[in-house]
Design an enzyme around this catalytic site. Structure first.
Site, PDB file in Angstrom:
ATOM      1  N   ASN A   9       0.841  -1.204   0.000  1.00  0.00           N
ATOM      2  CA  ASN A   9       0.000   0.000   0.000  1.00  0.00           C
ATOM      3  C   ASN A   9       0.867   1.242   0.000  1.00  0.00           C
ATOM      4  O   ASN A   9       0.378   2.352   0.217  1.00  0.00           O
ATOM      5  CB  ASN A   9      -0.954  -0.002   1.210  1.00  0.00           C
ATOM      6  CG  ASN A   9      -2.180  -0.857   0.919  1.00  0.00           C
ATOM      7  OD1 ASN A   9      -2.717  -0.847  -0.193  1.00  0.00           O
ATOM      8  ND2 ASN A   9      -2.607  -1.624   1.903  1.00  0.00           N
ATOM      9  N   ASN A  10       2.159   1.048  -0.248  1.00  0.00           N
ATOM     10  CA  ASN A  10       3.095   2.170  -0.273  1.00  0.00           C
ATOM     11  C   ASN A  10       2.975   2.880  -1.636  1.00  0.00           C
ATOM     12  O   ASN A  10       3.433   2.385  -2.659  1.00  0.00           O
ATOM     13  CB  ASN A  10       4.516   1.611  -0.062  1.00  0.00           C
ATOM     14  CG  ASN A  10       5.553   2.717  -0.006  1.00  0.00           C
ATOM     15  OD1 ASN A  10       5.423   3.744  -0.667  1.00  0.00           O
ATOM     16  ND2 ASN A  10       6.587   2.489   0.783  1.00  0.00           N
ATOM     17  N   ASP A  69      10.335  -8.640  -0.720  1.00  0.00           N
ATOM     18  CA  ASP A  69      10.793  -8.712   0.664  1.00  0.00           C
ATOM     19  C   ASP A  69      12.296  -8.447   0.661  1.00  0.00           C
ATOM     20  O   ASP A  69      13.007  -8.920  -0.224  1.00  0.00           O
ATOM     21  CB  ASP A  69      10.487 -10.076   1.278  1.00  0.00           C
ATOM     22  CG  ASP A  69      10.536 -10.015   2.800  1.00  0.00           C
ATOM     23  OD1 ASP A  69      10.087  -9.013   3.375  1.00  0.00           O
ATOM     24  OD2 ASP A  69      11.044 -10.966   3.427  1.00  0.00           O
ATOM     25  N   GLY A 150      14.923   2.908   7.345  1.00  0.00           N
ATOM     26  CA  GLY A 150      15.523   1.650   7.801  1.00  0.00           C
ATOM     27  C   GLY A 150      16.990   1.809   8.164  1.00  0.00           C
ATOM     28  O   GLY A 150      17.383   2.733   8.880  1.00  0.00           O
TER      29      GLY A 150
HETATM   30  P1  IMP Z   1      10.668  -4.691   3.495  1.00  0.00           P
HETATM   31  O1  IMP Z   1      10.720  -6.130   3.083  1.00  0.00           O
HETATM   32  O2  IMP Z   1      10.807  -3.748   2.343  1.00  0.00           O
HETATM   33  O3  IMP Z   1       9.485  -4.397   4.393  1.00  0.00           O
HETATM   34  O4  IMP Z   1      11.981  -4.440   4.395  1.00  0.00           O
HETATM   35  C1  IMP Z   1      12.226  -5.115   5.627  1.00  0.00           C
HETATM   36  C2  IMP Z   1      13.135  -4.267   6.499  1.00  0.00           C
HETATM   37  O5  IMP Z   1      14.418  -4.151   5.878  1.00  0.00           O
HETATM   38  C3  IMP Z   1      12.636  -2.827   6.699  1.00  0.00           C
HETATM   39  O6  IMP Z   1      11.886  -2.685   7.844  1.00  0.00           O
HETATM   40  C4  IMP Z   1      13.929  -2.037   6.808  1.00  0.00           C
HETATM   41  O7  IMP Z   1      14.352  -2.021   8.156  1.00  0.00           O
HETATM   42  C5  IMP Z   1      14.925  -2.832   5.999  1.00  0.00           C
HETATM   43  N1  IMP Z   1      15.064  -2.260   4.656  1.00  0.00           N
HETATM   44  C6  IMP Z   1      14.447  -2.664   3.510  1.00  0.00           C
HETATM   45  N2  IMP Z   1      14.831  -1.934   2.468  1.00  0.00           N
HETATM   46  C7  IMP Z   1      15.709  -1.025   2.960  1.00  0.00           C
HETATM   47  C8  IMP Z   1      16.456   0.023   2.347  1.00  0.00           C
HETATM   48  O8  IMP Z   1      16.371   0.289   1.138  1.00  0.00           O
HETATM   49  N3  IMP Z   1      17.231   0.729   3.174  1.00  0.00           N
HETATM   50  C9  IMP Z   1      17.347   0.495   4.504  1.00  0.00           C
HETATM   51  N4  IMP Z   1      16.680  -0.459   5.120  1.00  0.00           N
HETATM   52  C10 IMP Z   1      15.858  -1.228   4.352  1.00  0.00           C
END
Ligand code: IMP
Length: 192
Positions: A9-10, A69, A150
């Site tokens: 939903n981003n 992910d 992140g």
């Molecule tokens: P997601 O799968 O995109 O939800 O990422 C999982 C977790 O990895 C997030 O909560 C962030 O802490 C970290 N993460 C994902 N992508 C990035 C990025 O591009 N930069 C920094 N942290 C990231």
């Protein structure tokens, strides 16, 4: 135009990928397809989680779909936090807590090599495809920069001397794990 759901939903992510698809597919968010429940992602690999989310949407909403992910894999920590990156320091999913725990865990290590890895799973016409993007780098010893999200303030991509949080989004997307995985997905979709 063929419809394709991005299991997120981003709105920023949707807009970015829509632009890359150059009008070939109509990109839909979870909200757009009427999916308001939180998608489970309780597998023990990034590939398992992206597959779980994409498969759920395909099964329950009968729409072509892809999900992503991402995890940060740190060599000195045997690949941790990896698939647990979002909740490394606990279920509150705090970026600050996660970074503090990471910096503390690395205090006694000289090897600060790490990588971000993104897995994308696509369900297209009942076929499953997976795509990966990796960016290698090192973990800084302290926070630098205030852009991004992140672990960005402590991740220095290979060949650079600034963290992701010190780069513009265009600069980061051009080399990032997610940018590379999305490029592979888009090249595949463009060729269909
Ligand atoms: P997601 O799968 O995109 O939800 O990422 C999982 C977790 O990895 C997030 O909560 C962030 O802490 C970290 N993460 C994902 N992508 C990035 C990025 O591009 N930069 C920094 N942290 C990231």
């Amino acid at each position: 135009m063929k419809e394709l759901c991005f299991a997120t939903n981003n709105r920023n992510k949707i807009a970015e990928v829509s632009q890359m698809l150059e009008g070939k597919y109509k990109l839909l968010s979870l909200e757009d397809i009427g999916c308001h429940e939180e998608l489970a992602e309780d597998q023990d690999t990034l590939e398992g989680n992206s597959r779980q989310k994409a498969h759920y949407v395909w099964e329950n909403y009968s729409v072509n779909c892809f999900a992503d992910d991402t995890g940060l894999e740190v060599d000195a920590l045997c690949g941790e936090p990896g698939v647990y990156s979002a909740r490394y320091a606990g279920p509150q999913r705090s970026d600050t807590d996660n970074i503090n725990k990471l910096l503390q865990s690395l205090q006694t290590h000289d090897n600060r090599r790490a990588r971000f890895r993104t897995s994308i799973t696509l369900y297209l016409d009942n076929q499953e495809y997976q795509f990966e993007g990796i960016v290698n780098g090192t973990i800084a010893t302290e926070y630098k920069g205030n852009k991004g999200f992140g672990y960005d303030p402590v991740f220095i991509p290979e060949g650079h001397d600034r963290t992701f949080a010190e780069m513009s989004s265009e600069e980061k997307n051009a080399i990032s794990h997610r940018g590379q995985a999305m490029q592979r997905l888009i090249q595949f979709l463009q060729a269909q």
